[in-house]
Design a protein around this motif. Structure first.
Motif, PDB file in Angstrom:
ATOM      1  N   VAL A 247      -5.558  19.603  10.914  1.00 62.81           N
ATOM      2  CA  VAL A 247      -4.443  20.547  11.010  1.00 62.81           C
ATOM      3  C   VAL A 247      -4.628  21.370  12.285  1.00 62.81           C
ATOM      4  CG1 VAL A 247      -3.248  22.468   9.928  1.00 62.81           C
ATOM      5  CG2 VAL A 247      -4.245  20.664   8.501  1.00 62.81           C
ATOM      6  N   PRO A 248      -3.713  21.289  13.251  1.00 63.02           N
ATOM      7  CA  PRO A 248      -3.868  22.033  14.505  1.00 63.02           C
ATOM      8  C   PRO A 248      -3.801  23.547  14.267  1.00 63.02           C
ATOM      9  CG  PRO A 248      -2.199  20.313  14.695  1.00 63.02           C
ATOM     10  CD  PRO A 248      -2.508  20.466  13.240  1.00 63.02           C
ATOM     11  N   PRO A 249      -4.338  24.325  15.180  1.00 71.36           N
ATOM     12  CA  PRO A 249      -4.240  25.784  15.070  1.00 71.36           C
ATOM     13  C   PRO A 249      -2.789  26.234  14.966  1.00 71.36           C
ATOM     14  CG  PRO A 249      -5.763  25.151  16.825  1.00 71.36           C
ATOM     15  CD  PRO A 249      -5.096  23.894  16.364  1.00 71.36           C
ATOM     16  N   GLY A 250      -2.530  27.191  14.096  1.00 72.03           N
ATOM     17  CA  GLY A 250      -1.185  27.715  13.910  1.00 72.03           C
ATOM     18  C   GLY A 250      -0.344  26.950  12.904  1.00 72.03           C
ATOM     19  N   HIS A 251      -0.948  25.915  12.298  1.00 73.98           N
ATOM     20  CA  HIS A 251      -0.219  25.107  11.320  1.00 73.98           C
ATOM     21  C   HIS A 251      -0.931  25.129   9.969  1.00 73.98           C
ATOM     22  CE1 HIS A 251       2.832  23.162  13.901  1.00 73.98           C
ATOM     23  NE2 HIS A 251       1.920  23.289  14.863  1.00 73.98           N
ATOM     24  N   LYS A 252      -0.163  24.820   8.927  1.00 71.35           N
ATOM     25  CA  LYS A 252      -0.705  24.730   7.578  1.00 71.35           C
ATOM     26  C   LYS A 252      -0.764  23.285   7.076  1.00 71.35           C
ATOM     27  CE  LYS A 252       1.004  29.301   6.221  1.00 71.35           C
ATOM     28  NZ  LYS A 252       1.891  30.062   5.277  1.00 71.35           N
ATOM     29  N   THR A 290       7.204  24.458   2.772  1.00 75.64           N
ATOM     30  CA  THR A 290       6.193  24.521   3.836  1.00 75.64           C
ATOM     31  C   THR A 290       6.400  23.388   4.833  1.00 75.64           C
ATOM     32  OG1 THR A 290       4.596  25.513   2.315  1.00 75.64           O
ATOM     33  CG2 THR A 290       3.722  24.515   4.322  1.00 75.64           C
ATOM     34  N   ALA A 291       6.735  22.198   4.334  1.00 76.34           N
ATOM     35  CA  ALA A 291       6.934  21.056   5.223  1.00 76.34           C
ATOM     36  C   ALA A 291       8.113  21.275   6.164  1.00 76.34           C
ATOM     37  CB  ALA A 291       7.149  19.792   4.394  1.00 76.34           C
ATOM     38  N   VAL A 292       9.207  21.847   5.668  1.00 81.75           N
ATOM     39  CA  VAL A 292      10.368  22.132   6.522  1.00 81.75           C
ATOM     40  C   VAL A 292       9.968  23.067   7.658  1.00 81.75           C
ATOM     41  CG1 VAL A 292      12.642  23.227   6.618  1.00 81.75           C
ATOM     42  CG2 VAL A 292      12.054  21.763   4.670  1.00 81.75           C
ATOM     43  N   ILE A 293       9.237  24.101   7.315  1.00 85.43           N
ATOM     44  CA  ILE A 293       8.815  25.070   8.332  1.00 85.43           C
ATOM     45  C   ILE A 293       7.832  24.425   9.313  1.00 85.43           C
ATOM     46  CG2 ILE A 293       7.541  27.222   8.689  1.00 85.43           C
ATOM     47  CD1 ILE A 293       8.650  28.115   5.919  1.00 85.43           C
ATOM     48  N   GLU A 294       6.874  23.656   8.775  1.00 84.20           N
ATOM     49  CA  GLU A 294       5.838  23.067   9.619  1.00 84.20           C
ATOM     50  C   GLU A 294       6.400  22.028  10.578  1.00 84.20           C
ATOM     51  OE1 GLU A 294       2.248  23.608   9.853  1.00 84.20           O
ATOM     52  OE2 GLU A 294       3.228  25.450   9.204  1.00 84.20           O
ATOM     53  N   TRP A 295       7.275  21.153  10.086  1.00 86.22           N
ATOM     54  CA  TRP A 295       7.792  20.136  10.996  1.00 86.22           C
ATOM     55  C   TRP A 295       8.702  20.779  12.039  1.00 86.22           C
ATOM     56  CZ3 TRP A 295      12.054  17.180  12.696  1.00 86.22           C
ATOM     57  CH2 TRP A 295      11.693  16.007  13.366  1.00 86.22           C
ATOM     58  N   GLY A 296       9.394  21.844  11.661  1.00 86.36           N
ATOM     59  CA  GLY A 296      10.166  22.592  12.645  1.00 86.36           C
ATOM     60  C   GLY A 296       9.283  23.132  13.762  1.00 86.36           C
ATOM     61  N   LYS A 297       8.098  23.617  13.375  1.00 92.46           N
ATOM     62  CA  LYS A 297       7.158  24.112  14.387  1.00 92.46           C
ATOM     63  C   LYS A 297       6.707  22.991  15.325  1.00 92.46           C
ATOM     64  CE  LYS A 297       4.960  27.935  11.819  1.00 92.46           C
ATOM     65  NZ  LYS A 297       3.661  28.392  11.246  1.00 92.46           N
ATOM     66  N   TYR A 298       6.375  21.827  14.734  1.00 93.45           N
ATOM     67  CA  TYR A 298       5.934  20.703  15.563  1.00 93.45           C
ATOM     68  C   TYR A 298       7.034  20.296  16.542  1.00 93.45           C
ATOM     69  CZ  TYR A 298       1.662  19.744  12.863  1.00 93.45           C
ATOM     70  OH  TYR A 298       0.415  19.819  12.297  1.00 93.45           O
ATOM     71  N   MET A 299       8.265  20.186  16.059  1.00 93.83           N
ATOM     72  CA  MET A 299       9.358  19.796  16.940  1.00 93.83           C
ATOM     73  C   MET A 299       9.606  20.836  18.023  1.00 93.83           C
ATOM     74  SD  MET A 299      10.560  16.780  16.330  1.00 93.83           S
ATOM     75  CE  MET A 299       8.782  16.427  16.223  1.00 93.83           C
ATOM     76  N   ASP A 300       9.468  22.104  17.668  1.00 95.66           N
ATOM     77  CA  ASP A 300       9.662  23.168  18.646  1.00 95.66           C
ATOM     78  C   ASP A 300       8.601  23.071  19.749  1.00 95.66           C
ATOM     79  OD1 ASP A 300      11.233  25.699  19.227  1.00 95.66           O
ATOM     80  OD2 ASP A 300       9.174  26.480  19.252  1.00 95.66           O
ATOM     81  N   GLU A 301       7.356  22.798  19.345  1.00 90.89           N
ATOM     82  CA  GLU A 301       6.277  22.662  20.325  1.00 90.89           C
ATOM     83  C   GLU A 301       6.504  21.460  21.237  1.00 90.89           C
ATOM     84  OE1 GLU A 301       2.896  22.393  17.811  1.00 90.89           O
ATOM     85  OE2 GLU A 301       3.001  24.496  17.157  1.00 90.89           O
TER      86      GLU A 301
END
Length: 633
Positions: A247-252, A290-301
């Motif tokens: 799990v990368p930093p900043g992710h759950k 949590t998955a919706v939020i997390e994948w949104g973060k990955y796509m944003d990055e």
């Protein structure tokens, strides 16, 4: 007195509802009959949320009704009737288009190629019913969930990502992940003969990893790749980003966990915003939120990283979906544009969703069908051997080898699987309220009333008018040829029924992948009669992507292996070994496994987004060619 008043009020409400429903039903029956088509009257909307959620409870109860009370209306209570019954309702009514009237709406089901073609080429007259797609706007508006000028904008944005020049990357990436998949199934040396209890999960992983790399520059490492760290490092060279189990930093969640949890449980996203879901008392809701939020973060990055690369002049080859979307949007140059970052993320999500589940299903179901039909699998082996000439996988090329696969038995298997198990069994269209639309069928004119929900029905794939049986065909088991898995139907020595005509787009920027749904060297269905990728303007933009991916994995698997039904439920390996090869004992236990598989494939599947096995699995095994256990004369 108070109780009496309450009961009276309840009775009045119920009576009002019954009278209102009766009047609505009578009005809808009259409207449906005005079309000139046959009409089936239904007591309620079988595609309503309540019925979709509860029909497994009510159907067995209603099934106890006397036969005299049942009829076609009862058969159509099953939301999956088009998959389970195929063409039978149309045959019973004597028409290839019929209407359904219930108190809340009128619907039309279409299994006529002429009518399908009219509907798909008149996109303004028969738009998508967008309310059915609202749940796909999780990250923003997108190609699938829009119509009219907004759809044109999204189509222009996404079409350049799916040009022919990108398919080589898809081909090569599919070869890599197919080899990883086979190492998972057959061990590092490729010779373990173990039962794969849930092949669907692994084909989903495969398709997710291919679209992640080919579309987004993200190489997702398989668990066994991570165990072979040095090898993995060599293989993932060239990927923009690499994600594994950490799990990368900043992710759950890690990338594959976030994406897998979201896509496989997408129906729960309709329960509320992700922030609320994460506070639900139910674990599945919290996981999906949590998955919706997390994948949104990955796509944003990934979006911000790609945006910075393009701004610095860096360019990448291949599909590069994010790069193409960013360049085409005008966001980078701060041009005047109606597009926003959410549009890019929305399209990225929808391409990921559509690009993994349907392809994974085709691979999964093809493996099952081939395990049940040895003669077809043997012909597939022979065709792959002939076309690839024994070359090692590292020497395969898209330009030279894909056309051969697309013109032979591998494509025939893919096409036949899609014919029998179309991912979306009813492709939705509609007529706008107050805008009735005329169409012709068999030389006669009919009118679909305004506000009709239209389904391009998968039953057209089993309409004997378009899928003729071989000369002197005789069924030994009562199964119609149209209901049988017979990929050889695509290899017959007949001329195409018509010349291929690509979609005549009114704007070249709308064009997606050109080329036919099926090879010119194979049987050519009547236009409109084969619609696994839909047809017309709104046909699947990722069609060629999927075809390349499926045929690449077929080539990797069947150049070396055979697939068999696992029979663990009926006999152990030791017991099978003691049975004479090709004898009655082996045939008996294989038939038990085949009967179970056939029942699950033809009777028990269900749709959430696509048609899949739900709650059941069909175990399989892979063995080196020449080591098959269930070969019978």
């Amino acid at each position: 007195m108070a109780v009496l008043l309450v009961l009276s009020a309840v009775a009045a409400i119920v009576l009002y509802h019954l009278v209102s429903s009766y009047r609505s039903l009578a009005r809808n029956i009259a409207l449906a009959k005005s079309s000139g088509l046959r009409v089936v009257v239904m007591p309620w909307n079988v595609h309503g949320v309540l019925w979709l959620a509860t029909n497994p409870i009510w159907l067995p109860i209603l099934g106890k009704l006397p036969a005299s009370c049942k009829g076609l209306w009862f058969d159509l209570l099953d939301p999956e009737w088009a998959y389970r019954l195929g063409y039978k309702p149309f045959a019973e009514l004597g028409t290839d288009v019929f209407m359904v009237a219930c108190p809340s709406r009128i619907s039309a089901f279409v299994a006529d190629a002429e009518v399908v073609t009219q509907i798909t080429t008149r996109r303004n007259d028969f738009p998508k019913p967008l309310h059915m797609y609202s749940r796909l706007n999780i990250y923003g508006r997108n190609l699938v969930a829009t119509e009219g000028s907004e759809w044109r904008m999204h189509r222009k944005l996404t079409a350049p990502s799916f040009g022919e020049k990108n398919n080589e990357l898809v081909f090569l990436e599919s070869l890599h992940h197919a080899q990883c998949l086979m190492r998972l199934w057959t061990g590092p040396g490729g010779r373990e003969e173990k039962t794969i209890n849930d092949p669907a999960t692994d084909t989903m992983r495969f398709a997710l990893y291919v679209i992640s790399r080919a579309g987004f520059g993200v190489r997702v490492a398989w668990p066994h790749e991570e165990e072979e760290e040095k090898q993995a490092e060599e293989q993932i060279t060239g990927a923009d980003s690499i994600f594994g189990s950490k799990v990368p930093p900043g992710h759950k969640m890690n990338y594959r966990e976030a994406l897998g949890s979201l896509l496989h449980n997408i129906m729960w996203t309709q329960m509320g915003p992700p922030e609320y879901l994460t506070k639900s008392p139910f674990k599945i809701h919290r996981t999906v939120g949590t998955a919706v939020i997390e994948w949104g973060k990955y796509m944003d990055e990934l979006f911000e990283g790609k945006k910075a690369e393009i701004a610095s002049g860096h360019s990448t080859e291949g599909m590069d979906l994010f790069g193409t979307l960013i360049r085409g949007s005008g966001i980078l140059d701060e041009k005047t544009t109606d597009l926003q970052k959410s549009d890019i993320l929305g399209n990225a999500f929808i391409i990921m969703l559509a690009g993994h589940e349907t392809t994974a299903n085709v691979i999964h179901f093809s493996l099952l069908y081939l395990a049940m039909n040895w003669a077809s699998q043997k012909r597939l082996h022979e065709d792959i051997d002939k076309n690839l000439g024994g070359k090692p996988i590292k020497d395969w090329s898209y330009d030279e080898d894909f056309p051969r696969l697309f013109s032979g038995m591998p494509a025939a298997v893919m096409n036949e699987t899609l014919r029998l198990l179309q991912p979306i069994i009813n492709i939705p269209k509609s007529t706008a309220p107050g805008r009735p639309q005329e169409f012709s069928m068999g030389g006669q004119q009919y009118t679909l009333p305004g506000g009709t929900e239209v389904s391009l029905c998968a039953a057209i794939h089993r309409n004997p008018k378009y899928w003729p049986a071989p000369t002197n065909y005789k069924s030994t088991d009562g199964l119609a040829d149209t209901d049988r898995f017979r990929p050889e139907r695509w290899l017959i020595e007949e001329k195409p029924t018509e010349d291929f005509e690509d979609i005549n787009y009114d704007d070249e920027d709308l064009r997606g992948p050109s080329g036919e749904d099926t090879s010119a060297q194979l049987f050519k269905p009547v236009k409109g009669s084969y619609i696994p990728f839909s047809d017309g303007y709104r046909s699947c933009i990722g069609r060629r992507f999927a075809q390349v991916e499926v045929l690449a994995v077929f080539a990797v698997i069947f150049s070396q292996y055979s697939v068999e039904l696992a029979v663990d439920e009926f006999a152990s390996d030791a017991e099978v070994e003691k049975m004479p090869a090709g004898g009655e004992q082996r045939k008996e236990i294989w038939k038990k496994a085949a009967d179970r598989a056939d029942h699950l494939l033809t009777k028990t599947m269900g749709s959430i987004i696509t048609l899949q096995l739900r709650g059941d699995t069909i175990p399989i095994r892979f063995v080196r060619r020449g080591r098959e256990r269930f070969l019978f004369e």
